[in-house]
Motif scaffolding. Structure first.
Motif, short mmCIF file in Angstrom:
data_model
loop_
_atom_site.label_atom_id
_atom_site.label_comp_id
_atom_site.label_asym_id
_atom_site.label_seq_id
_atom_site.Cartn_x
_atom_site.Cartn_y
_atom_site.Cartn_z
N ARG A 195 28.74 79.34 21.34
CA ARG A 195 29.49 80.45 21.98
C ARG A 195 30.09 80.02 23.31
O ARG A 195 30.61 80.84 24.06
CB ARG A 195 28.56 81.64 22.22
N ARG A 196 29.98 78.73 23.60
CA ARG A 196 30.55 78.14 24.81
C ARG A 196 29.97 78.73 26.09
O ARG A 196 30.63 78.78 27.13
CB ARG A 196 32.08 78.27 24.82
N GLN A 197 28.73 79.17 25.97
CA GLN A 197 28.03 79.60 27.18
C GLN A 197 27.52 78.38 27.94
O GLN A 197 27.31 78.46 29.15
CB GLN A 197 26.85 80.50 26.80
N CYS A 198 27.33 77.28 27.23
CA CYS A 198 26.88 76.02 27.83
C CYS A 198 27.69 74.89 27.21
O CYS A 198 28.30 75.04 26.14
CB CYS A 198 25.40 75.78 27.58
N THR A 199 27.66 73.77 27.91
CA THR A 199 28.36 72.59 27.39
C THR A 199 27.36 71.64 26.75
O THR A 199 26.15 71.71 27.01
CB THR A 199 29.10 71.85 28.52
N TYR A 233 15.05 77.84 36.24
CA TYR A 233 16.05 78.56 37.06
C TYR A 233 15.49 79.87 37.59
O TYR A 233 15.70 80.21 38.78
CB TYR A 233 17.30 78.81 36.21
N PHE A 234 14.77 80.61 36.79
CA PHE A 234 14.26 81.91 37.19
C PHE A 234 13.20 81.79 38.26
O PHE A 234 13.07 82.65 39.14
CB PHE A 234 13.73 82.66 35.96
N TYR A 269 22.21 74.82 38.95
CA TYR A 269 21.73 75.47 37.73
C TYR A 269 22.82 76.35 37.12
O TYR A 269 23.03 76.38 35.90
CB TYR A 269 20.49 76.32 38.02
N GLU A 270 23.54 77.09 37.99
CA GLU A 270 24.50 78.07 37.49
C GLU A 270 25.82 77.45 37.06
O GLU A 270 26.61 78.08 36.35
CB GLU A 270 24.76 79.12 38.58
N LEU A 312 20.76 78.20 31.42
CA LEU A 312 20.56 78.90 30.16
C LEU A 312 20.19 77.92 29.04
O LEU A 312 19.31 78.20 28.22
CB LEU A 312 21.83 79.67 29.79
N ALA A 313 20.85 76.78 29.03
CA ALA A 313 20.53 75.77 28.02
C ALA A 313 19.11 75.25 28.19
O ALA A 313 18.35 75.10 27.21
CB ALA A 313 21.53 74.62 28.09
N GLU A 314 18.74 74.99 29.45
CA GLU A 314 17.38 74.50 29.69
C GLU A 314 16.34 75.54 29.30
O GLU A 314 15.33 75.23 28.67
CB GLU A 314 17.22 74.12 31.16
N ALA A 315 16.58 76.79 29.67
CA ALA A 315 15.63 77.86 29.36
C ALA A 315 15.48 78.02 27.85
O ALA A 315 14.36 78.23 27.34
CB ALA A 315 16.08 79.17 29.99
N CYS A 316 16.58 77.92 27.12
CA CYS A 316 16.50 78.02 25.65
C CYS A 316 15.68 76.89 25.06
O CYS A 316 14.88 77.10 24.13
CB CYS A 316 17.92 78.02 25.06
N GLN A 317 15.89 75.69 25.60
CA GLN A 317 15.14 74.55 25.09
C GLN A 317 13.64 74.69 25.37
O GLN A 317 12.81 74.43 24.51
CB GLN A 317 15.66 73.26 25.71
#
Length: 502
Positions: free
Chosen positions: A22-26, A64-65, A103-104, A110-115
């Motif tokens: 969805r191109r939220q991350c690269t 990040y959080f 991070y932003e 977001l990619a790191e958190a998903c992983q």
């Protein structure tokens, strides 16, 4: 339904691919995250004393959080460095603000958190649960095996006590105590002879019965050894052979030569393998003992004696006259007929023969001629051989009692020790093996107890870690759902197959 109310469902295993597609991350986010981690490692070296920060940095992977929470805490601790324009002069604040900015950029956070979420759900949490389950199983198995070891050790000790009681010894010095028991053998043989004399009526009935069946038999010989003991008791072998007591008895010297090595195929292997608590036990009270296997004394007279001058000279016996005069009893002839294994076997054979006859006679007396399928029955014999069934049963019971007396395990073992002193070593070794196995069981129980305690310690260590990891993973999942929702006009986002399904 409005578009903003349509929920977004994302499978946990496809979460990272979903945000990238969805191109939220690269796709280059791994290279970018490396720089972020370096900045975090540098910034974490200089942190203020604060309970909130200490809690965030303890035993967790900083994401990040967490960085956002640290920045909020630093706004309080570094408030005195804030300028009129809202900027902070504190290097701490600048470092963490830089971490948040990196991070932003391109939504690297977001990619790191998903992983991290995927790794925790798929690997970390199941792995810890599996380890805990394994330690629980180890404890259960060790506890069960401990109980088995305690039970088996007690059984071996009870078996040892039972066998020593059976032999009539205390078990402190087995060989010495067994050798000391040899003094009671004559008394035991005397008891056997007394029981045998009570079978006189049964033996007479058998001899009379055979006389009725075998026509023309003027001198019928049956149960010779039993008949001899009934009439004369447990005399020496010399007197049994020559019909008169010896003038002098020279007690035989027992040989103490090493015994023939036992075949290794029949030896019992008490190695480190699992122990079979059944057939490997040494049973002294069961099984038949071959009374003829050990003959440590030289037998001077095996064949029937011909009392000619030549034979007497060869035998070394000088017949000085008639009546009670005789020679010297040596070697096997100095033993009593029950103490010498060959005559003792003859005595047992006679008893077994008499027992078989009485049982067969009882069977035929209880069976009518019409029901019998045999062409010939002992019941068809002459009427003079008929006696009441009750009397026959009394005879049989006396014969069986005599057989039990001669076949007592204690008497058998003492007889073997009498004939072979080395047999006492084998008996002692067999008994002591029970104590050695009991000690081995106790040693195994100690090892199992240590294994169980170690597993319990590891389980206790992993339980808090699992609980904390699940809590932080749930929070991370909630943060990811919230951030993705903001990017899609606050549509509800549900990550399926996440930590809540574990």
């Amino acid at each position: 339904m409005q578009d903003q109310n349509i929920p977004i469902d994302i499978q946990t295993s496809k979460l990272l691919d979903w945000v990238i597609s969805r191109r939220q991350c690269t796709k280059t986010w791994p290279q970018q995250i490396t720089l972020v981690r370096e900045k975090i490692n540098s910034a974490i070296q200089d942190m203020p004393e604060h309970k909130g920060i200490t809690k965030l940095l303890t035993g967790t992977y900083i994401n990040y959080f967490h960085c956002l929470q640290i920045v909020e805490i630093l706004k309080e601790t570094e408030a005195d460095t804030k300028s009129l324009f809202g900027r902070y002069g504190s290097q701490r604040m600048k470092d963490w603000q830089e971490v948040v900015r990196l991070y932003e950029k391109d939504n690297v956070y977001l990619a790191e958190a998903c992983q991290v979420l995927m790794r925790n759900v798929v690997h970390e949490i199941p792995g810890i649960k599996k380890s805990i389950s394994k330690y629980e199983q180890v404890q259960r198995e060790a506890e069960k095996k401990e109980a088995d070891c305690v039970k088996n050790a007690q059984e071996f000790r009870d078996k040892y006590k039972s066998l020593t009681n059976q032999l009539g010894i205390e078990g402190k010095n087995i060989k010495k105590e067994l050798t000391a028991l040899l003094s009671i053998l004559p008394e035991m043989y005397k008891e056997v002879a007394q029981e045998a004399q009570k079978t006189k009526e049964a033996a007479g009935f058998y001899r009379s019965f055979l006389g009725e069946i075998i026509a023309g038999s003027s001198e019928l010989t049956c149960l010779p050894m039993l008949q001899y003991i009934i009439e004369k008791g447990d005399t020496t072998v010399y007197e049994w052979r020559y019909g008169e007591p010896p003038l002098r008895i020279e007690a035989p010297i027992l040989s103490d030569e090493p015994e023939t090595a036992v075949s290794t195929d029949d030896a019992i292997d008490f190695g480190d393998a699992a122990i079979d608590f059944g057939s490997s036990d040494v049973e002294l009270e069961t099984g038949d003992i071959d009374w003829g296997q050990i003959d440590m004394l030289p037998d001077a007279h095996e064949a029937t004696i011909d009392f000619s001058t030549t034979e007497d000279a060869e035998l070394g016996i000088v017949v000085q006259g008639t009546g009670v005069e005789g020679g010297v009893a040596k070697d096997n002839e100095a033993l009593t007929v029950l103490d010498y294994h060959k005559t003792r076997n003859m005595f047992i054979d006679d008893l077994v023969e008499l027992e078989a006859f009485l049982k067969q006679r009882l069977l035929e007396m209880h069976t009518t001629s019409k029901e019998s399928k045999m062409g010939f029955s002992l019941a068809q014999s002459h009427s003079t051989a008929e006696i009441p069934t009750e009397q026959l049963e009394v005879m049989l019971s006396q014969v069986l009692r005599t057989i039990d007396t001669i076949n007592r395990p204690k008497l058998k073992n003492l007889a073997l020790i009498r004939e072979s002193p080395r047999y006492a070593d084998r008996v002692a070794s067999s008994l002591q093996q029970h104590l050695r196995l009991a000690e081995k069981m106790e040693g195994n129980r100690t090892i199992l107890a240590e294994r169980r305690r170690s597993a319990a310690t590891e389980q206790a260590r992993l339980q808090p870690s699992l609980k904390k990891l699940i809590e932080r993973t749930k929070q991370l999942q909630a943060d990811i759902e919230k951030n993705i929702s903001k990017k899609y006009n606050n549509r509800p986002v549900y990550i399926t197959g996440g930590v809540t399904s574990i």
